[in-house]
Design a protein around this motif. Structure first.
Motif, mmCIF file in Angstrom:
data_model
loop_
_atom_site.group_PDB
_atom_site.id
_atom_site.type_symbol
_atom_site.label_atom_id
_atom_site.label_comp_id
_atom_site.label_asym_id
_atom_site.label_seq_id
_atom_site.Cartn_x
_atom_site.Cartn_y
_atom_site.Cartn_z
ATOM 1 N N LYS A 172 0.865 -1.157 -0.254
ATOM 2 C CA LYS A 172 0.127 -0.069 0.031
ATOM 3 C C LYS A 172 0.897 1.070 -0.139
ATOM 4 C CE LYS A 172 -2.034 -1.770 3.499
ATOM 5 N NZ LYS A 172 -2.489 -1.654 4.850
ATOM 6 N N SER A 173 0.194 2.216 -0.057
ATOM 7 C CA SER A 173 0.928 3.649 -0.114
ATOM 8 C C SER A 173 0.658 4.604 1.079
ATOM 9 C CB SER A 173 0.607 4.442 -1.265
ATOM 10 O OG SER A 173 0.935 3.649 -2.447
ATOM 11 N N PRO A 174 1.409 4.280 2.181
ATOM 12 C CA PRO A 174 1.448 5.324 3.359
ATOM 13 C C PRO A 174 2.416 6.592 2.981
ATOM 14 C CG PRO A 174 3.327 3.466 3.530
ATOM 15 C CD PRO A 174 2.697 3.274 2.400
ATOM 16 N N GLY A 221 5.979 6.700 -5.734
ATOM 17 C CA GLY A 221 6.491 5.835 -4.629
ATOM 18 C C GLY A 221 8.194 6.331 -4.380
ATOM 19 N N THR A 222 8.951 6.259 -3.393
ATOM 20 C CA THR A 222 9.931 6.699 -2.922
ATOM 21 C C THR A 222 11.161 6.133 -3.867
ATOM 22 O OG1 THR A 222 9.334 7.254 -0.672
ATOM 23 C CG2 THR A 222 11.792 6.867 -1.131
ATOM 24 N N VAL A 223 10.927 4.484 -3.990
ATOM 25 C CA VAL A 223 12.033 3.974 -4.542
ATOM 26 C C VAL A 223 11.748 4.105 -6.295
ATOM 27 C CG1 VAL A 223 12.762 1.460 -5.381
ATOM 28 C CG2 VAL A 223 12.545 2.380 -2.863
ATOM 29 N N GLU A 224 10.311 4.443 -6.565
ATOM 30 C CA GLU A 224 10.196 4.707 -8.072
ATOM 31 C C GLU A 224 10.872 6.049 -8.328
ATOM 32 O OE1 GLU A 224 5.868 2.252 -8.463
ATOM 33 O OE2 GLU A 224 5.758 4.530 -8.023
ATOM 34 N N LYS A 225 10.690 7.034 -7.417
ATOM 35 C CA LYS A 225 11.614 8.344 -7.549
ATOM 36 C C LYS A 225 12.908 8.207 -7.645
ATOM 37 C CE LYS A 225 12.352 12.717 -6.936
ATOM 38 N NZ LYS A 225 12.183 13.661 -8.230
ATOM 39 N N SER A 232 6.564 1.813 -1.926
ATOM 40 C CA SER A 232 4.608 1.957 -2.169
ATOM 41 C C SER A 232 4.747 2.311 -3.484
ATOM 42 C CB SER A 232 4.385 3.068 -1.391
ATOM 43 O OG SER A 232 4.839 4.072 -1.606
ATOM 44 N N PRO A 233 3.737 1.838 -4.238
ATOM 45 C CA PRO A 233 3.296 2.268 -5.581
ATOM 46 C C PRO A 233 2.770 3.961 -5.298
ATOM 47 C CG PRO A 233 1.489 0.936 -4.698
ATOM 48 C CD PRO A 233 2.647 0.813 -3.539
ATOM 49 N N ARG A 234 2.618 4.635 -6.570
ATOM 50 C CA ARG A 234 2.419 5.832 -6.762
ATOM 51 C C ARG A 234 1.155 6.249 -6.367
ATOM 52 N NH1 ARG A 234 3.694 5.839 -12.631
ATOM 53 N NH2 ARG A 234 5.023 4.141 -11.696
#
Lengths: 290, 445
Positions: B291-293, B404-408, B397-399
Motif C-alpha cells: 500500500k502507499s503510506p 513512490g520513494t523507490v520509483e522516484k 509503495s506504489p504511486r
C-alpha cells in the motif's frame, strides 16, 4: 528405530557435523556427486534461509562449497531477473533436490505469490513448485509453513495456503519448526546426498530430529515430575501450567539448542509454543497462559 | 524506448519485481511491484492479545525482533503498562542485536555482490552483469571479509538468543517484561559479543564500504529520492538519544506528528468493500500488494540514511551510495550505543499483571529498515483489529499523485549500458527491501 534411538542419545550434538563431513569425503573421492539444489521461498517469511545462515558446524559456506550446488535461491543468488530464473529452468533438466520454505499460496491460481516474471509471464510459486516437484529426485519442506501450512495457513487462511505435500501429493520430507533448525536441514541433506535412507514418521519427519517430544528431554523435567510449576514468566520451574507445548511437540530442541547452542525458548523462561507442530499456530494458542 | 522487467530482484527478503522504461539511456518510468500477500491483519483478528507478539514476529524472518517490539509497545499502550527502565534497556539491546545482524547481512550478502566479483566455486555466485571495477587484490580482501561477516552476523543472532531464547523468532520480549534471567556472567558475555562485532564493523565493514564507494563514485548521483525523511525515533532515552521522532519534508526538519500519516491503495491490489479493505488481483491499473503510506500526503524515505540525517550525523543528501554508507556507519554507531546500554542493565525480578479491557494501542519504533507501526484494538484479551505499516511499505509503495520513494529513486537515473542494466538492482537493494514485511491488508482505520 532402535539404531536411530542410539544415535539420538549418544551422538546428538555432533551428528550433523559428522554427517556433513562424511558427505564431503564421499564427494571428494567420487563416491557421490555434489547434487544440484533448487531452494524456493514461497508464502512465508524467509526465516528458514536466515536460520540456515546461522548454521555453525557445518556452516553455510561449507554447505555451498562441499555438499551442494545451490542453483536457485531468491535470498542468496547473485544473478537477478530473467537470468536468475533461467538457472531454475536449466536445473529442471538435470537431477536435483527441491527445497521449499513457505506455504504454497493457491488463491487466484497462485497470483498472491509471484516469484519471477519470465518473458512477460508471471511465474507463481505455485507454478514453480509444481514444475520442480514433478521432476525432483527428493523434496524437502523446510519450516512449518512448507511442512503443514503453519502461520501462512492460519485461520482464515487469507492466501489459501497449502503445505507442499498437499500440493504435490508426493513423498515429502518435512522439517517443521518456526524456523527449522539449520542442523535439521543440513543433516537431512547429508542423508539424501549419500543415498542413505533417512527414517521418517507418518508425518514425513526424520526420526533422528523429531523422534522424541521436547518434554522427554526437557532440562526442567525434574520439576514436572516433582510438580513444581512456574506461575509467572521468568520463574525457573516447569512451565506446564503456563501452557508449555513441550509434551506434545516433537523436536530435539532441548539437546540441540539454538544459535551456537547458547539457549532455547525454555532456557529463556518462556514456554515452548509448539512451533514445529502440524497444528501451529491455530491449535497451539494461547501461546502463554497467564 | 525500451521496456524492461527485472523480476526477481534477488538478494532481498521477499518478492519484488521492477518494471522500467528507458529512453536515451535514462529511466523515464518505473513501477515497483510487491509480489506477496499473506494477510496478517486478518489472521490476527480474534486471537489472544499476547499472541500478537510471537505471531507478528513471523511476518519477517530477517527482522522478527522489530515486530515483537512494536507489538509489545502497542499492547503496553493499550494496557497502560509502563515498563521499568531496565526492561526497556534489555529489550532495546535485544532489538539492536537484530538490527546489527540485518545490517551486516544486508551489506555483505546482499549488497557487496553488486559491486565485487567473487571467485567462489558455488554456482550461487555466477554473475550476470559486467560492471565490476574493483581491482583483484582489493576484491579478494573484501571476499575474505565476506566470509568473516558470516561469523559476525551469526554472533549478533547469538546475542539475540542469549536474551530471547533463539533467533530468528525469539521469545524474550513481552508487554511489561523481558523473560531472560540475567546474571553477571551473562552480562559480560553480551559485552564481549558487542566488542567482537564492533571490532569487525569498525575495521572491516567501514573500510570495505569505503573501497566500494571510491570505485563507484557515480552512485552518489544515482538513486536520489525526494529529500523527505521520516523516523519514529530510536534509542530515545532521558539522558541521551540517537534519533528523536522527526521528519524532513522538502529539506525542512520538524517534529513528527502521527496524525499526518495516511495510507492509500490507488495502485495497490486492494479495494474497499463495506468499509473493509479486500484484495483484488484483477483491479485495473494496480500493480503491487504494497500500500502507499504517506506523511502529510508526501512519500518519504525511511531507514538508516533517514535516521543518520535526522540525527545530524550525515549530510542532507540521498543516493544509492549514501544509503549504503549510512547503513554501515549506523551499524558502528548502534554498537557504540549498545556498549552504553549494556552498562545499565542489571538482573531483576519479573512481575507483571495484565489488566485487559476494551482499548486500543499504538506501537511505533524505528528498526533496521525504518519506521515500523503496529496498531492494536483489543476486546478484553482478544484482538479485535490489527494494523501494520512496515518500513518497506514507506519505501516501496506504489504511486499516487507522487511516485513512490523507490520509483522516484529510479526515474531519471542514467543507464551506462543499455544492454547490461545493472543500475536498477543496485538502486533498489540500497533500500534493503523486505517484501515479506511490506505486504499486508488493513482491516480498518
Amino acid at each position: 528405530m532402535k539404531n536411530c534411538l542410539w544415535e539420538v542419545i549418544n551422538n546428538k550434538n555432533s551428528l550433523s557435523k559428522a554427517l556433513a563431513e562424511e558427505v564431503a569425503v564421499q564427494i571428494r573421492f567420487g563416491k557421490t556427486k555434489k547434487p544440484n539444489v533448487i531452494w524456493i521461498e514461497a508464502t512465508g517469511c524467509s526465516g528458514n534461509t536466515i536460520s540456515l545462515m546461522n548454521a555453525d558446524y557445518p556452516d553455510l559456506i561449507y554447505l555451498l562449497d562441499n555438499m551442494i550446488n545451490l542453483k536457485f535461491s531468491n535470498s542468496l543468488m547473485v544473478c537477478d531477473g530473467e537470468r536468475a530464473f533461467e538457472s531454475f529452468l536449466k536445473t529442471l533438466k538435470e537431477d536435483f533436490i527441491l527445497v521449499v520454505e513457505g506455504a504454497v499460496s493457491t488463491k487466484e491460481d497462485g497470483l498472491f505469490n509471484i516469484i519471477a516474471n519470465y518473458k512477460g509471464n508471471k511465474i507463481t510459486a505455485y507454478d514453480a513448485i509444481k514444475m520442480a516437484g514433478a521432476k525432483a529426485k527428493s523434496i524437502i519442506a523446510v519450516g512449518t509453513c512448507a511442512s503443514f501450512g503453519g502461520v501462512s495457513k492460519a485461520y482464515p487462511n487469507p492466501s489459501e495456503a497449502k503445505s507442499v505435500k498437499e500440493v504435490l501429493q508426493k513423498d515429502v520430507i518435512n522439517l517443521p519448526g518456526c524456523p527449522s533448525h539449520p542442523e535439521w536441514i543440513i543433516g537431512t541433506l547429508a542423508y539424501i546426498i549419500t543415498n542413505e535412507k533417512i527414517e521418517v514418521d507418518d508425518l514425513g519427519r526424520p526420526l533422528l530430529f523429531y523422534g522424541f517430544t521436547i518434554h522427554d528431554f526437557c532440562e526442567r523435567r525434574v520439576y514436572f515430575n516433582n510438580r513444581i510449576f512456574a506461575k509467572n514468566i521468568g520463574e525457573p520451574w516447569c512451565m506446564f501450567k503456563l501452557g508449555c507445548r513441550g509434551p506434545v511437540t516433537k523436536t530435539d530442541c532441548p539437546k540441540r539448542r539454538w544459535n551456537n547452542k547458547v539457549n532455547w525458548p525454555i532456557g529463556d523462561n518462556t514456554p515452548c509454543i509448539g512451533c514445529a507442530n502440524a497444528y501451529f499456530p491455530d491449535g497451539m494458542e494461547p501461546f502463554i497462559r497467564l | 524506448m525500451v521496456k524492461l522487467i527485472i523480476d526477481p530482484i534477488t538478494r532481498i527478503s521477499g518478492f519484488l519485481g521492477v518494471e522500467v522504461e528507458i529512453e536515451k539511456n535514462k529511466i523515464v518510468e518505473a513501477k515497483v511491484e510487491g509480489n506477496l500477500f499473506r494477510g496478517f491483519e486478518k489472521i490476527l483478528k480474534g486471537r489472544y492479545a499476547l499472541d500478537a507478539v510471537y505471531l507478528t514476529e513471523r511476518i519477517c524472518g530477517i527482522c522478527s525482533s522489530a515486530h515483537a517490539l512494536a507489538a509489545t509497545l502497542a499492547l503496553e499502550n493499550a494496557l497502560n503498562l509502563v515498563p521499568t527502565e531496565n526492561v526497556i534497556y534489555i529489550r532495546d539491546l535485544l532489538h539492536s542485536f537484530d538490527i546489527i545482524q540485518n545490517h551486516i547481512r544486508h551489506f555483505y550478502l546482499f549488497t557487496v555482490p553488486d559491486y565485487v566479483e567473487f571467485d567462489f566455486s558455488s554456482p550461487l555466485y555466477e554473475t550476470c552483469h559486467k560492471d565490476y571495477r574493483i581491482p583483484d587484490k582489493l576484491s579478494r580482501k573484501i571476499q575474505e571479509d565476506y566470509l568473516k561477516s558470516i561469523e559476525f552476523s551469526k554472533l549478533a543472532h547469538v546475542g539475540v538468543a542469549l536474551l530471547g531464547g533463539k533467533a530468528p523468532h525469539n521469545h524474550g520480549i513481552l508487554p511489561g517484561i523481558v523473560s531472560v534471567s540475567l546474571d553477571r556472567l551473562k552480562i559480560e558475555e553480551i559485552k564481549s559479543i558487542i566488542n567482537k562485532i564492533k571490532d569487525f564493523v569498525d575495521n572491516c565493514m567501514l573500510e570495505d564500504v569505503n573501497i566500494i564507494s571510491m570505485y563507484y563514485g557515480d552512485y552518489f548521483e544515482k538513486g536520489k529520492t525526494y529529500n523527505n525523511f521520516l523516523s519514529f525515533g530510536l534509542f530515545d532515552y532521558e539522558d541521551f538519544y540517537y534519533v528523536k521522532p522527526s521528519v524532513i519534508i522538502n529539506g525542512v526538519k520538524s517534529d513528527f506528528d502521527v496524525n499526518k500519516i495516511h495510507e492509500n491503495i490507488n495502485y495497490s491490489w486492494y479495494e474497499v468493500h463495506d468499509g473493509q479493505v479486500v484484495e483484488n488481483i484483477k483491479k485495473k491499473g494496480a500493480y503491487s500488494f504494497v500500500k502507499s503510506p504517506r506523511y502529510d500526503k508526501m512519500p518519504v524515505e525511511v531507514g538508516p540514511l533517514a535516521r543518520m540525517i535526522l540525527s545530524g550525523k550525515y549530510n542532507l543528501k540521498s543516493s544509492t551510495m549514501d544509503r549504503i554508507i549510512a547503513r554501515c556507519q549506523e551499524a558502528s554507531n548502534i554498537l557504540r550505543i549498545m556498549s552504553i546500554i549494556v552498562e545499565r542493565i542489571e538482573p531483576f525480578k519479573k512481575e507483571v499483571k495484565y489488566d485487559f479491557k476494551v482499548s486500543s494501542g499504538l506501537g511505533m519504533v524505528d528498526t533496521t529498515r525504518g519506521a515500523l507501526l503496529h496498531y492494536v484494538k483489543l476486546d478484553y484479551d482478544k484482538i479485535d483489529g490489527y494494523d501494520i505499516i512496515t518500513p518497506s511499505a514507506w519505501n516501496f509503495s506504489p504511486r499516487d499523485d507522487f511516485l513512490g520513494t523507490v520509483e522516484k529513486a529510479l526515474v531519471d537515473t542514467f543507464i551506462d549500458d543499455i544492454n547490461d542494466v545493472v543500475e536498477v538492482g543496485r538502486i533498489v537493494r540500497s533500500f534493503d527491501p523486505c517484501i515479506s514485511c511490506a505486504t499486508h491488508v488493513t482491516l480498518r482505520r
